[in-house]
Design an enzyme around this catalytic site. Structure first.
Site, PDB file in Angstrom:
ATOM      1  N   HIS A 145       0.849  -1.191   0.000  1.00 34.68           N
ATOM      2  CA  HIS A 145       0.000   0.000   0.000  1.00 34.68           C
ATOM      3  C   HIS A 145       0.878   1.230   0.000  1.00 34.68           C
ATOM      4  CE1 HIS A 145       0.984  -0.509   4.241  1.00 34.68           C
ATOM      5  NE2 HIS A 145       0.326   0.579   4.588  1.00 34.68           N
ATOM      6  N   HIS A 188       1.324   3.847   2.023  1.00 25.27           N
ATOM      7  CA  HIS A 188       1.901   4.558   3.168  1.00 25.27           C
ATOM      8  C   HIS A 188       3.420   4.542   2.984  1.00 25.27           C
ATOM      9  CE1 HIS A 188      -1.882   4.042   5.866  1.00 25.27           C
ATOM     10  NE2 HIS A 188      -1.885   5.194   5.229  1.00 25.27           N
ATOM     11  N   ASP A 247       6.053   4.315   4.682  1.00 22.94           N
ATOM     12  CA  ASP A 247       6.968   3.346   5.302  1.00 22.94           C
ATOM     13  C   ASP A 247       7.021   2.032   4.509  1.00 22.94           C
ATOM     14  OD1 ASP A 247       4.280   3.174   6.335  1.00 22.94           O
ATOM     15  OD2 ASP A 247       4.952   1.817   7.903  1.00 22.94           O
ATOM     16  N   HIS A 248       6.222   1.940   3.431  1.00 19.18           N
ATOM     17  CA  HIS A 248       6.226   0.711   2.631  1.00 19.18           C
ATOM     18  C   HIS A 248       6.756   0.916   1.219  1.00 19.18           C
ATOM     19  CE1 HIS A 248       4.020  -1.695   5.643  1.00 19.18           C
ATOM     20  NE2 HIS A 248       3.728  -0.464   6.050  1.00 19.18           N
ATOM     21  N   HIS A 300      -7.251  -1.812   6.191  1.00 20.92           N
ATOM     22  CA  HIS A 300      -6.348  -0.722   6.575  1.00 20.92           C
ATOM     23  C   HIS A 300      -7.005   0.598   6.190  1.00 20.92           C
ATOM     24  CE1 HIS A 300      -2.575   0.586   8.091  1.00 20.92           C
ATOM     25  NE2 HIS A 300      -2.025   0.930   6.948  1.00 20.92           N
ATOM     26  N   ASP A 307      -0.189  -4.315   6.592  1.00 20.74           N
ATOM     27  CA  ASP A 307      -0.830  -3.499   7.634  1.00 20.74           C
ATOM     28  C   ASP A 307      -2.334  -3.798   7.668  1.00 20.74           C
ATOM     29  OD1 ASP A 307       1.693  -2.442   7.667  1.00 20.74           O
ATOM     30  OD2 ASP A 307       1.060  -0.341   7.602  1.00 20.74           O
ATOM     31  N   HIS A 327       6.660  -4.895  12.115  1.00 21.19           N
ATOM     32  CA  HIS A 327       5.991  -3.607  11.967  1.00 21.19           C
ATOM     33  C   HIS A 327       5.748  -3.005  13.354  1.00 21.19           C
ATOM     34  CE1 HIS A 327       2.972  -0.596  10.570  1.00 21.19           C
ATOM     35  NE2 HIS A 327       3.623  -0.687   9.431  1.00 21.19           N
TER      36      HIS A 327
END
Ligand SMILES: [Zn+2]
Ligand SMILES: [Zn+2]
Length: 299
Positions: free
Chosen positions: A61, A63, A65-66, A138, A208, A266
């Site tokens: 996805h 976000h 941090d990914h 999510h 997530d 995570h």
């Protein structure tokens, strides 16, 4: 072989020498990358990942941090003269995001870069493996992935090949499990030449998500299951509000899935130490391990 090497196990921001999410999957002689948080390239160097061998990248996805490490990785591939095609699977907005960055720098990409939009179901079906995507719950659209290796039905017994003087051109037929009629007129029974292969392994990456059993049908009975545990058990209300999970929720889902082993990661940046994550998860599901960076887990 099916294995996962953890490159990043933290959520949100990098702290305590923990990095945002990134995992390398080794399947057959290919490498797949799942998520590409900031710092992924440095982690690949630290843990001696042969990044040239990465053929497919899956971004769960959008976000940061990914995927904030992705443009850097693509840029390095270009500078290093990569020629092999690269297949990226992500939300359809990612292609636009990456192309803006490439165009702004007037960069030339010397290899074919393919963007594919993730939808639920089989995403990739190659000779050695398949990857299936499933929706998680999510705040924005988010997908988990199940990687399954493909093995021939039978394994060749080298000594029997010699004993029966079987030409190598027949090996593939024996691997499929068939009895084989040779040109010299001999009909050779498969069991004389082969063993049963070990079952194919499966690895599930549950991205997530809030606690949900909606995707259990895609990953029932997996050999190895990764599930996020952003928070410890006492913050389950916060986990729900922020569309994340706790230790006990991940462990509970592993039970429902009947996974053989659970990996948790995570971790929220608020936690410096991880011992409590392991302890809490194990109270519910004994076969749990922390997704420690640099560690490779066999499925
Ligand atoms: Zn995240
Ligand atoms: Zn997220």
């Amino acid at each position: 072989m099916l294995a996962v090497t953890i490159l990043g196990n933290n959520s949100a921001v990098p702290v305590y020498d923990r990095h945002p999410t990134s995992q390398i999957i080794t399947v057959g002689n290919q490498l797949l990358l799942i998520d590409c948080g900031e710092g992924t390239q440095i982690q690949m160097m630290r843990y001696q990942i042969r990044r040239r061998k990465i053929s497919h990248i899956f971004i769960s996805h959008l976000h940061g941090d990914h995927y904030f490490g992705l443009i850097g990785l693509i840029n390095s591939f270009a500078l290093l003269g990569r020629l092999q095609p690269l297949h990226i699977y992500a939300d359809k907005k990612l292609e636009h995001i990456i192309k803006i960055q490439i165009d702004a720098g007037d960069n030339r990409i010397p290899f074919d870069l393919y963007f594919n939009t993730i939808e639920e179901g089989v995403l990739v079906d190659e000779a050695d493996f398949t990857v299936t995507a499933f929706r998680t719950e999510h705040r924005i659209p988010c997908f988990g992935f199940c990687v399954e290796e493909k093995k021939p039905a039978r394994r060749i017994n080298g000594e029997a090949l010699l004993q029966y003087k079987i030409p190598t051109s027949y090996i593939e037929k024996f691997r499929k499990g068939d009895d084989v009629l040779l040109d010299d007129g001999r009909l050779i029974q498969n069991e004389l030449i082969t063993y049963a292969n070990t079952p194919s392994k499966r690895y599930a990456y549950c991205a997530d998500t809030r606690y949900t059993e909606s995707f259990v049908k895609y990953i029932k009975g997996v050999d190895l299951m990764y599930h996020e545990t952003t928070y410890l058990d006492n913050l389950s209300a916060q986990a729900y509000d922020r569309f994340h999970s706790t230790t006990k929720q991940a462990a509970q889902l592993a039970k429902v899935v009947e996974a053989k082993r659970l990996l948790i990661g995570h971790f929220s940046s608020k936690y410096e130490k991880l011992n409590d994550f392991e302890r809490e998860a194990k109270e519910v599901f004994e076969q749990t391990a922390l997704a420690i960076e640099g560690t490779t887990f066999l499925a």
